[in-house]
Structure formats: structure tokens, C-alpha cells
Design a protein around this motif. Structure first.
Motif, PDB file in Angstrom:
ATOM      1  N   ILE A  68       5.408   1.434   6.013  1.00  0.00           N
ATOM      2  CA  ILE A  68       4.862   1.115   4.698  1.00  0.00           C
ATOM      3  C   ILE A  68       3.544   0.370   4.918  1.00  0.00           C
ATOM      4  O   ILE A  68       3.523  -0.650   5.601  1.00  0.00           O
ATOM      5  CB  ILE A  68       5.835   0.221   3.897  1.00  0.00           C
ATOM      6  CG1 ILE A  68       7.203   0.907   3.766  1.00  0.00           C
ATOM      7  CG2 ILE A  68       5.262  -0.111   2.524  1.00  0.00           C
ATOM      8  CD1 ILE A  68       8.321  -0.019   3.332  1.00  0.00           C
ATOM      9  N   GLN A  69       2.479   0.927   4.366  1.00  0.00           N
ATOM     10  CA  GLN A  69       1.165   0.313   4.556  1.00  0.00           C
ATOM     11  C   GLN A  69       0.612  -0.124   3.211  1.00  0.00           C
ATOM     12  O   GLN A  69       0.587   0.658   2.267  1.00  0.00           O
ATOM     13  CB  GLN A  69       0.246   1.347   5.204  1.00  0.00           C
ATOM     14  CG  GLN A  69      -1.128   0.850   5.538  1.00  0.00           C
ATOM     15  CD  GLN A  69      -1.885   1.899   6.333  1.00  0.00           C
ATOM     16  OE1 GLN A  69      -1.594   2.161   7.486  1.00  0.00           O
ATOM     17  NE2 GLN A  69      -2.846   2.550   5.691  1.00  0.00           N
ATOM     18  N   VAL A  70       0.177  -1.376   3.140  1.00  0.00           N
ATOM     19  CA  VAL A  70      -0.394  -1.897   1.897  1.00  0.00           C
ATOM     20  C   VAL A  70      -1.861  -2.220   2.132  1.00  0.00           C
ATOM     21  O   VAL A  70      -2.197  -2.962   3.055  1.00  0.00           O
ATOM     22  CB  VAL A  70       0.356  -3.170   1.425  1.00  0.00           C
ATOM     23  CG1 VAL A  70      -0.224  -3.680   0.106  1.00  0.00           C
ATOM     24  CG2 VAL A  70       1.840  -2.899   1.285  1.00  0.00           C
ATOM     25  N   ASP A  71      -2.725  -1.656   1.307  1.00  0.00           N
ATOM     26  CA  ASP A  71      -4.152  -1.937   1.409  1.00  0.00           C
ATOM     27  C   ASP A  71      -4.397  -3.377   0.953  1.00  0.00           C
ATOM     28  O   ASP A  71      -4.015  -3.755  -0.151  1.00  0.00           O
ATOM     29  CB  ASP A  71      -4.942  -0.957   0.532  1.00  0.00           C
ATOM     30  CG  ASP A  71      -6.434  -1.131   0.694  1.00  0.00           C
ATOM     31  OD1 ASP A  71      -6.959  -2.187   0.262  1.00  0.00           O
ATOM     32  OD2 ASP A  71      -7.087  -0.220   1.227  1.00  0.00           O
ATOM     33  N   GLU A  72      -5.022  -4.160   1.817  1.00  0.00           N
ATOM     34  CA  GLU A  72      -5.199  -5.588   1.515  1.00  0.00           C
ATOM     35  C   GLU A  72      -6.008  -5.824   0.247  1.00  0.00           C
ATOM     36  O   GLU A  72      -5.769  -6.780  -0.483  1.00  0.00           O
ATOM     37  CB  GLU A  72      -5.882  -6.292   2.692  1.00  0.00           C
ATOM     38  CG  GLU A  72      -4.935  -6.552   3.834  1.00  0.00           C
ATOM     39  CD  GLU A  72      -5.613  -7.298   4.983  1.00  0.00           C
ATOM     40  OE1 GLU A  72      -6.621  -8.002   4.734  1.00  0.00           O
ATOM     41  OE2 GLU A  72      -5.133  -7.166   6.110  1.00  0.00           O
ATOM     42  N   ILE A  73      -6.984  -4.964  -0.002  1.00  0.00           N
ATOM     43  CA  ILE A  73      -7.870  -5.184  -1.142  1.00  0.00           C
ATOM     44  C   ILE A  73      -7.311  -4.583  -2.431  1.00  0.00           C
ATOM     45  O   ILE A  73      -7.158  -5.266  -3.442  1.00  0.00           O
ATOM     46  CB  ILE A  73      -9.277  -4.621  -0.853  1.00  0.00           C
ATOM     47  CG1 ILE A  73      -9.863  -5.384   0.352  1.00  0.00           C
ATOM     48  CG2 ILE A  73     -10.192  -4.776  -2.066  1.00  0.00           C
ATOM     49  CD1 ILE A  73     -11.025  -4.722   1.008  1.00  0.00           C
ATOM     50  N   THR A  74      -6.976  -3.297  -2.379  1.00  0.00           N
ATOM     51  CA  THR A  74      -6.526  -2.625  -3.615  1.00  0.00           C
ATOM     52  C   THR A  74      -5.037  -2.797  -3.872  1.00  0.00           C
ATOM     53  O   THR A  74      -4.554  -2.521  -4.960  1.00  0.00           O
ATOM     54  CB  THR A  74      -6.805  -1.115  -3.527  1.00  0.00           C
ATOM     55  OG1 THR A  74      -6.029  -0.568  -2.437  1.00  0.00           O
ATOM     56  CG2 THR A  74      -8.268  -0.830  -3.298  1.00  0.00           C
TER      57      THR A  74
END
Length: 130
Positions: free
Chosen positions: A87-93
Motif C-alpha cells: 500500500i503506497q500513500v503519496d505524501e503530498i496528495t
């Protein structure tokens, strides 16, 4: 014996990492979208489809982040092969994606990718993010 080919797929998904993790790391969660039924005894997971059964060993898991399995049938011939759902979460968006890493024989890569696309599509339906 030829090595299998490693590939990676990315799927945008609209759900919280905590919720997704329940569906990728628990037998009850996995049986909602990945297989017809899933049982586990410790690190050994049994995936059941219509008329077949495969066993995989849970190699690692990190809460709300990833799970990594190796099919038992690959253990001897392909010890470096595994499949991982991250699971990857974009730090900005804050957009969430699932990154699937898997291995397949050269002539089965496209077929395996399509299989994952179908599976993840089922997962999205279960999560209500399709």
C-alpha cells in the motif's frame, strides 16, 4: 530451469490503508476478493478456488503497509520468487495505490497481469471504491 520474470503493477485505490490492509492480510479479507476461501495456520495460508487449492507462506507483513507471500510450490525451484501487495500513500496528495509485485513464467506474464487486474477490480468493488 529458467527463472521467472518479475513484474510490478500499480493500481490507484480509494480507501484507507488500514481498511485495505484488512483485506490483503487476513484470511477472511482475502476470501472476499482473492480466492473463494482462505484458511491460515500460523504463517501457512491455504487459498481455495473452485477445484484447486494452493498453499502460500506468509514471508512478512507490516501493518497498513504490505504483505508478502511465497507459493509453497515455488519454495524449492524458485526460492527468490514471491508475491507482494504494498500500500503506497503519496505524501503530498494522500492518494493511495496498491503496488503488486509478482513473478511468472515468461509466457505467462501477460496472463498473470490480467489475473491481477481482475482480482484488484474485485477488491475495489468490495471496498466500494470501484
Amino acid at each position: 530451469m529458467e527463472d521467472k520474470v518479475k513484474f510490478e503493477l500499480e493500481f490507484p485505490i480509494q480507501a484507507s490503508p488500514q481498511l485495505i490492509f484488512q483485506y490483503i492480510s487476513t484470511p477472511s479479507g482475502l476470501s472476499e476478493w482473492y480466492a473463494d476461501n482462505v484458511n491460515s495456520r500460523g504463517e501457512l495460508y491455504t487459498f481455495i478456488w473452485d477445484d484447486s487449492e494452493e498453499q502460500a507462506k506468509l514471508l512478512s507483513k507490516k501493518s497498513s503497509e504490505r504483505v508478502k507471500f511465497r507459493w509453497m510450490e515455488d519454495e524449492e525451484d524458485y526460492p527468490s520468487c514471491y508475491f507482494e501487495i504494498r500500500i503506497q500513500v503519496d505524501e503530498i496528495t494522500k492518494d493511495v495505490s496498491l503496488i503488486v509485485t509478482d513473478f511468472a513464467d515468461d509466457d505467462e506474464v501477460e496472463e498473470t497481469k490480467m489475473l491481477w487486474e481482475n482480482q484488484i477490480s474485485s477488491l475495489k468493488q468490495v471496498l466500494g471504491s470501484a
